[in-house]
Design an enzyme around this catalytic site. Sequence first.
Site, PDB file in Angstrom:
ATOM      1  N   ARG A 156      16.776  16.600 -50.994  1.00 36.83           N
ATOM      2  CA  ARG A 156      15.815  16.604 -49.891  1.00 36.83           C
ATOM      3  C   ARG A 156      14.716  15.571 -50.155  1.00 36.83           C
ATOM      4  NH1 ARG A 156      13.247  17.849 -45.520  1.00 36.83           N
ATOM      5  NH2 ARG A 156      12.027  16.115 -46.181  1.00 36.83           N
ATOM      6  N   TYR A 157      14.441  15.311 -51.449  1.00 38.72           N
ATOM      7  CA  TYR A 157      13.414  14.341 -51.829  1.00 38.72           C
ATOM      8  C   TYR A 157      14.082  13.096 -52.416  1.00 38.72           C
ATOM      9  CZ  TYR A 157      10.074  18.221 -51.498  1.00 38.72           C
ATOM     10  OH  TYR A 157       9.300  19.264 -51.057  1.00 38.72           O
ATOM     11  N   ARG A 160      14.823  13.356 -56.642  1.00 41.51           N
ATOM     12  CA  ARG A 160      15.175  14.570 -57.381  1.00 41.51           C
ATOM     13  C   ARG A 160      16.059  15.480 -56.545  1.00 41.51           C
ATOM     14  NH1 ARG A 160      10.296  14.198 -55.315  1.00 41.51           N
ATOM     15  NH2 ARG A 160       8.988  15.960 -54.719  1.00 41.51           N
ATOM     16  N   CYS A 162      21.431  36.880 -60.499  1.00 39.89           N
ATOM     17  CA  CYS A 162      20.102  37.001 -61.109  1.00 39.89           C
ATOM     18  C   CYS A 162      20.086  38.226 -62.021  1.00 39.89           C
ATOM     19  CB  CYS A 162      19.028  37.166 -60.040  1.00 39.89           C
ATOM     20  SG  CYS A 162      18.745  35.673 -59.077  1.00 39.89           S
ATOM     21  N   CYS A 204      14.839  39.880 -56.162  1.00 41.91           N
ATOM     22  CA  CYS A 204      13.553  39.960 -55.456  1.00 41.91           C
ATOM     23  C   CYS A 204      13.834  40.240 -53.985  1.00 41.91           C
ATOM     24  CB  CYS A 204      12.794  38.641 -55.569  1.00 41.91           C
ATOM     25  SG  CYS A 204      12.666  37.972 -57.241  1.00 41.91           S
ATOM     26  N   CYS A 213      13.781  37.259 -51.449  1.00 43.08           N
ATOM     27  CA  CYS A 213      14.544  36.082 -51.896  1.00 43.08           C
ATOM     28  C   CYS A 213      14.758  35.080 -50.767  1.00 43.08           C
ATOM     29  CB  CYS A 213      15.905  36.516 -52.438  1.00 43.08           C
ATOM     30  SG  CYS A 213      16.930  35.117 -52.957  1.00 43.08           S
ATOM     31  N   ARG A 232      16.806  32.702 -50.859  1.00 41.95           N
ATOM     32  CA  ARG A 232      18.232  32.338 -50.771  1.00 41.95           C
ATOM     33  C   ARG A 232      19.120  33.574 -50.668  1.00 41.95           C
ATOM     34  NH1 ARG A 232      17.019  28.568 -54.984  1.00 41.95           N
ATOM     35  NH2 ARG A 232      16.063  26.892 -53.832  1.00 41.95           N
ATOM     36  N   ASP A 288       8.392  32.490 -47.234  1.00 36.06           N
ATOM     37  CA  ASP A 288       9.282  31.817 -46.275  1.00 36.06           C
ATOM     38  C   ASP A 288       9.649  32.727 -45.103  1.00 36.06           C
ATOM     39  OD1 ASP A 288       9.369  29.394 -47.621  1.00 36.06           O
ATOM     40  OD2 ASP A 288      11.024  30.041 -48.917  1.00 36.06           O
ATOM     41  N   ASP A 323       6.505  25.849 -47.663  1.00 37.17           N
ATOM     42  CA  ASP A 323       7.782  25.132 -47.649  1.00 37.17           C
ATOM     43  C   ASP A 323       8.192  25.074 -46.181  1.00 37.17           C
ATOM     44  OD1 ASP A 323       9.896  23.739 -48.731  1.00 37.17           O
ATOM     45  OD2 ASP A 323      10.257  25.215 -50.313  1.00 37.17           O
ATOM     46  N   LYS A 325       7.923  20.855 -49.308  1.00 36.69           N
ATOM     47  CA  LYS A 325       6.699  21.600 -49.607  1.00 36.69           C
ATOM     48  C   LYS A 325       5.471  20.859 -49.107  1.00 36.69           C
ATOM     49  CE  LYS A 325       8.930  23.373 -53.715  1.00 36.69           C
ATOM     50  NZ  LYS A 325      10.171  22.543 -53.605  1.00 36.69           N
TER      51      LYS A 325
HETATM   52  C1  LIG Z   1      11.009  22.450 -54.510  1.00 36.92           C
HETATM   53  C2  LIG Z   1      12.115  21.538 -54.444  1.00 36.92           C
HETATM   54  C3  LIG Z   1      12.208  20.447 -55.319  1.00 36.92           C
HETATM   55  C4  LIG Z   1      11.181  20.170 -56.371  1.00 36.92           C
HETATM   56  O1  LIG Z   1       9.934  19.869 -55.797  1.00 36.92           O
HETATM   57  P1  LIG Z   1       8.701  19.502 -56.707  1.00 36.92           P
HETATM   58  O2  LIG Z   1       7.547  19.418 -55.745  1.00 36.92           O
HETATM   59  O3  LIG Z   1       9.009  18.198 -57.370  1.00 36.92           O
HETATM   60  O4  LIG Z   1       8.531  20.601 -57.708  1.00 36.92           O
HETATM   61  C5  LIG Z   1      13.282  19.602 -55.195  1.00 36.92           C
HETATM   62  N1  LIG Z   1      14.208  19.793 -54.244  1.00 36.92           N
HETATM   63  C6  LIG Z   1      14.134  20.822 -53.379  1.00 36.92           C
HETATM   64  C7  LIG Z   1      15.178  20.972 -52.342  1.00 36.92           C
HETATM   65  C8  LIG Z   1      13.092  21.737 -53.446  1.00 36.92           C
HETATM   66  O5  LIG Z   1      13.035  22.763 -52.601  1.00 36.92           O
END
Ligand SMILES: *Cc1c(COP(=O)(O)O)cnc(C)c1O
Length: 446
Positions: free
Chosen positions: A116-117, A120, A129, A133, A136, A138, A297, A334, A341
């Site tokens: 998504r980013y 990363r 788990c 929770c 959750c 997910r 969420d 989120d 986020k």
């Molecule tokens: C939270 C999340 C991350 C990591 O986000 P950071 O702000 O770097 O901690 C990476 N990918 C997804 C899909 C996320 O939900």
Amino acid sequence: MSPAKFPSKRAPVFADVPDEKWNDWRWQLSHRLNSVDDFEKVFPLTESEHKALSAADLFRVDITPYFASLINPDDPDDPIRKQVIPTAGEIVPFTGMMEDSLAEDRHSPVPGLVHRYPDRVLMLVTTQCASYCRYCTRSRIVGDPSSTFSRSDYEAQLDYIRKTPQVRDVLLSGGDPLTLAPKVLEELLSKLRDIPHVEIVRIGSRVPVFMPQRVTDELTEILQKFHPLWLNIHVNHPNEITVELEEACEKLSRAGIPLGNQSVLLAGINDCPHIQKQLVQDLVRIRVRPYYLYQCDLVDGAGHFRTPVAKGIEIIEALRGHTSGFAVPTFVVDAPGGGGKIPLMPNYLVSMSDHKIILRNYEGYITSYEEPIVYQPHDPKTCRFCQSRRLEPGQQGVSGLLDSDQMFIKPEGFDLLHNRGGGQHRLRADENKWKPLGIGPGDEES
Ligand SMILES: *Cc1c(COP(=O)(O)O)cnc(C)c1O
């Protein structure tokens, strides 16, 4: 002298379990509580809990004896109880409710990998788990033992990462990665470490909280082979911070793993600035740095845990300045639909002019900061970092407006709506560009 440390109290029903069993994570896993009968041995269930536990397609219930023992049996509103014992509130739908509220599935190039980013990825490695929770995010995939991720899923996930060089950070989650068999986890970590562009690996896990017995020397010895490795735990209330959790965190810290905490803002559990202050102070005392505080969420089953977003702002207002700076988490929403986020905080900027900005501090003291009269702007042409910067197509965002000649960002359909001139005026390719030398749009061309 540090005070003597006593193990956490066990629920009376577990009083006769020998210590070596109680302290064995396999025993904790195989003696989890999940039925009306199990719970009634620990505390009387409320009518609402009874109703939820007999509901059809209830999201999985399973609680380690250790975690269940932290519940005060006399308090139906106990903050630990509410996180793990379902109530009738769970079955009530609400406006905005979604199954996959973060649109993770839409961002998954292969099953279980969420990209998504730009730099990363989130890698879901199990659906299991140590305990579950109730809120959750997910719950659509978590809990089902017949549908977890397999070696062939891992291979597809790893392949995607191998052929995507911009991924420098891999976040293992699930489910809970620390419930995997040590061999499987080791193999996964080692395959990730073999990918040259993966600079850091992080694990999101609530195992140290639900089952601190799992953090054995054997586990930390495996983990520390894969540095730089980061780990975020998930604690929501000071009652979860026990001698056992402290010892688990001590082992992880000694293995060189920086620890963070992600908590979720939950109605009736931790929606109070004083609880949150105690929580973050207790966390930094055990060397865990508060990282994120999440707005709950819009997920199926979590409606009764939601607070107004303003509650999170109020909590940050009560923390920032009032306690150690590194104890203050970032409050994030989120974004529903998959926007990622979004951080929110109180306003500290009161006003500004071309030479001064007016700020307020946490006490309400209002001050001014003189801006410099001369400022030699940073020169990207002579900056090695600017020169080697790699563009993230379509992801420069507002930051891209600041550091390039891009002029605007438009919502989809904007041109259609605003082209009332009838189409004679065609957009030129360079129309989203500032002209150099400070000549703005609409200025006469020389
Ligand atoms: C939270 C999340 C991350 C990591 O986000 P950071 O702000 O770097 O901690 C990476 N990918 C997804 C899909 C996320 O939900």
